[in-house]
Structures are given as structure tokens and as C-alpha cells.
Write a protein that holds these residues in place. Structure first.
Motif, PDB file in Angstrom:
ATOM      1  N   PRO A  76       0.803  -1.225   0.000  1.00  0.00           N
ATOM      2  CA  PRO A  76       0.000   0.000   0.000  1.00  0.00           C
ATOM      3  C   PRO A  76       0.840   1.282   0.000  1.00  0.00           C
ATOM      4  N   VAL A  77       2.150   1.153   0.206  1.00  0.00           N
ATOM      5  CA  VAL A  77       3.025   2.339   0.215  1.00  0.00           C
ATOM      6  C   VAL A  77       4.018   2.323  -0.947  1.00  0.00           C
ATOM      7  N   LYS A  78       3.751   1.498  -1.943  1.00  0.00           N
ATOM      8  CA  LYS A  78       4.702   1.294  -3.041  1.00  0.00           C
ATOM      9  C   LYS A  78       5.142   2.566  -3.744  1.00  0.00           C
ATOM     10  N   ASP A  79       4.316   3.587  -3.770  1.00  0.00           N
ATOM     11  CA  ASP A  79       4.649   4.817  -4.489  1.00  0.00           C
ATOM     12  C   ASP A  79       5.325   5.877  -3.620  1.00  0.00           C
ATOM     13  N   ILE A  80       5.390   5.646  -2.310  1.00  0.00           N
ATOM     14  CA  ILE A  80       5.943   6.679  -1.426  1.00  0.00           C
ATOM     15  C   ILE A  80       7.042   6.190  -0.496  1.00  0.00           C
ATOM     16  N   VAL A  81       7.209   4.896  -0.335  1.00  0.00           N
ATOM     17  CA  VAL A  81       8.132   4.366   0.665  1.00  0.00           C
ATOM     18  C   VAL A  81       9.591   4.590   0.272  1.00  0.00           C
ATOM     19  N   VAL A  82      10.419   4.791   1.290  1.00  0.00           N
ATOM     20  CA  VAL A  82      11.868   4.927   1.132  1.00  0.00           C
ATOM     21  C   VAL A  82      12.506   3.982   2.144  1.00  0.00           C
ATOM     22  N   VAL A  83      13.559   3.284   1.733  1.00  0.00           N
ATOM     23  CA  VAL A  83      14.267   2.369   2.627  1.00  0.00           C
ATOM     24  C   VAL A  83      15.760   2.688   2.617  1.00  0.00           C
ATOM     25  N   ASN A  84      16.441   2.266   3.668  1.00  0.00           N
ATOM     26  CA  ASN A  84      17.890   2.448   3.716  1.00  0.00           C
ATOM     27  C   ASN A  84      18.586   1.289   3.007  1.00  0.00           C
ATOM     28  N   ASP A  85      19.872   1.135   3.251  1.00  0.00           N
ATOM     29  CA  ASP A  85      20.701   0.211   2.468  1.00  0.00           C
ATOM     30  C   ASP A  85      21.168  -1.024   3.235  1.00  0.00           C
ATOM     31  N   ARG A  86      20.535  -1.411   4.305  1.00  0.00           N
ATOM     32  CA  ARG A  86      20.995  -2.562   5.092  1.00  0.00           C
ATOM     33  C   ARG A  86      19.989  -3.700   5.026  1.00  0.00           C
ATOM     34  N   TRP A  87      20.041  -4.444   3.940  1.00  0.00           N
ATOM     35  CA  TRP A  87      19.096  -5.532   3.733  1.00  0.00           C
ATOM     36  C   TRP A  87      19.798  -6.867   3.543  1.00  0.00           C
ATOM     37  N   GLY A  88      21.020  -6.993   4.019  1.00  0.00           N
ATOM     38  CA  GLY A  88      21.786  -8.230   3.955  1.00  0.00           C
ATOM     39  C   GLY A  88      23.258  -7.928   3.785  1.00  0.00           C
ATOM     40  N   THR A  89      24.080  -8.897   4.081  1.00  0.00           N
ATOM     41  CA  THR A  89      25.520  -8.739   3.955  1.00  0.00           C
ATOM     42  C   THR A  89      25.890  -8.276   2.552  1.00  0.00           C
ATOM     43  N   GLY A  90      26.713  -7.254   2.481  1.00  0.00           N
ATOM     44  CA  GLY A  90      27.187  -6.753   1.198  1.00  0.00           C
ATOM     45  C   GLY A  90      26.260  -5.761   0.521  1.00  0.00           C
ATOM     46  N   THR A  91      25.165  -5.365   1.160  1.00  0.00           N
ATOM     47  CA  THR A  91      24.243  -4.429   0.523  1.00  0.00           C
ATOM     48  C   THR A  91      24.456  -2.989   0.971  1.00  0.00           C
ATOM     49  N   SER A  92      25.168  -2.785   2.077  1.00  0.00           N
ATOM     50  CA  SER A  92      25.406  -1.426   2.555  1.00  0.00           C
ATOM     51  C   SER A  92      26.126  -0.589   1.506  1.00  0.00           C
ATOM     52  N   CYS A  93      25.662   0.623   1.334  1.00  0.00           N
ATOM     53  CA  CYS A  93      26.240   1.600   0.404  1.00  0.00           C
ATOM     54  C   CYS A  93      26.059   1.211  -1.061  1.00  0.00           C
ATOM     55  N   LYS A  94      25.153   0.278  -1.356  1.00  0.00           N
ATOM     56  CA  LYS A  94      24.941  -0.147  -2.733  1.00  0.00           C
ATOM     57  C   LYS A  94      23.487  -0.058  -3.168  1.00  0.00           C
ATOM     58  N   HIS A  95      22.560  -0.320  -2.278  1.00  0.00           N
ATOM     59  CA  HIS A  95      21.141  -0.380  -2.624  1.00  0.00           C
ATOM     60  C   HIS A  95      20.338   0.399  -1.596  1.00  0.00           C
ATOM     61  N   GLY A  96      19.200   0.915  -2.004  1.00  0.00           N
ATOM     62  CA  GLY A  96      18.299   1.601  -1.074  1.00  0.00           C
ATOM     63  C   GLY A  96      17.948   2.977  -1.556  1.00  0.00           C
ATOM     64  N   GLY A  97      16.936   3.541  -0.949  1.00  0.00           N
ATOM     65  CA  GLY A  97      16.502   4.900  -1.286  1.00  0.00           C
ATOM     66  C   GLY A  97      17.458   5.938  -0.747  1.00  0.00           C
ATOM     67  N   TYR A  98      18.167   5.584   0.310  1.00  0.00           N
ATOM     68  CA  TYR A  98      19.230   6.446   0.824  1.00  0.00           C
ATOM     69  C   TYR A  98      20.293   5.541   1.436  1.00  0.00           C
ATOM     70  N   LEU A  99      21.502   6.010   1.441  1.00  0.00           N
ATOM     71  CA  LEU A  99      22.636   5.227   1.926  1.00  0.00           C
ATOM     72  C   LEU A  99      23.144   5.810   3.238  1.00  0.00           C
ATOM     73  N   ASN A 100      23.531   4.954   4.151  1.00  0.00           N
ATOM     74  CA  ASN A 100      24.096   5.411   5.417  1.00  0.00           C
ATOM     75  C   ASN A 100      25.469   4.772   5.622  1.00  0.00           C
ATOM     76  N   CYS A 101      26.344   5.001   4.671  1.00  0.00           N
ATOM     77  CA  CYS A 101      27.667   4.387   4.638  1.00  0.00           C
ATOM     78  C   CYS A 101      28.546   4.786   5.824  1.00  0.00           C
ATOM     79  N   ASP A 102      28.410   5.989   6.290  1.00  0.00           N
ATOM     80  CA  ASP A 102      29.286   6.488   7.358  1.00  0.00           C
ATOM     81  C   ASP A 102      28.738   6.230   8.742  1.00  0.00           C
ATOM     82  N   ASP A 103      27.710   5.431   8.869  1.00  0.00           N
ATOM     83  CA  ASP A 103      27.107   5.136  10.164  1.00  0.00           C
ATOM     84  C   ASP A 103      27.994   4.187  10.948  1.00  0.00           C
TER      85      ASP A 103
END
Length: 70
Positions: A42-69
Motif C-alpha cells: 500500500p506504500v509502493k509509491d511513497i516508501v523509502v528504505v535504507n541500504d541494510r538488507w543483507g551482507t554486502g548491501t550497505s552503500c549499494k542499494h536503497g533509497g538512501y545510503l548510510n555508509c558512514d554510520d
């Protein structure tokens, strides 16, 4: 992961912050959930997600990246 489907359906969040960078994408079920989230939820047109969805996904995928966290 079933809890995330219920959360999205009940509360319709615009932002989802995952912290699943310790574990495989298969373990978290990320690919299936994100496909549903962006294509059928129901939020497909407005949702935003970060980049931590499994090993190796940080700083590569997501609506915004939190690489320096650190």
C-alpha cells in the motif's frame, strides 16, 4: 520478515530503516520483501528504505545510503 508485511499493511510507513547487514539476503528474505514493498504494498509509491538488507548491501542499494554510520 512476516512482521514487516504486517507493519506495512497496518501502519503504512513512508520510511523503513533496516539494520540487517549482518546476515545473508536469503536469511532476511530481503529480495522478496523489497519486491513486494515496491510493487504491491500500500506504500509502493511513497516508501523509502535504507541500504541494510543483507551482507554486502550497505552503500549499494536503497533509497538512501548510510555508509558512514559507525
Amino acid at each position: 520478515m512476516a512482521g514487516l508485511y504486517a507493519l506495512v499493511n497496518a501502519y503504512k510507513p513512508e520510511l523503513i530503516w533496516s539494520d540487517g547487514d549482518a546476515g545473508s539476503v536469503e536469511y532476511w528474505g530481503s529480495t522478496k520483501f523489497l519486491a513486494w514493498l515496491y510493487n504491491e504494498s500500500p506504500v509502493k509509491d511513497i516508501v523509502v528504505v535504507n541500504d541494510r538488507w543483507g551482507t554486502g548491501t550497505s552503500c549499494k542499494h536503497g533509497g538512501y545510503l548510510n555508509c558512514d554510520d559507525r
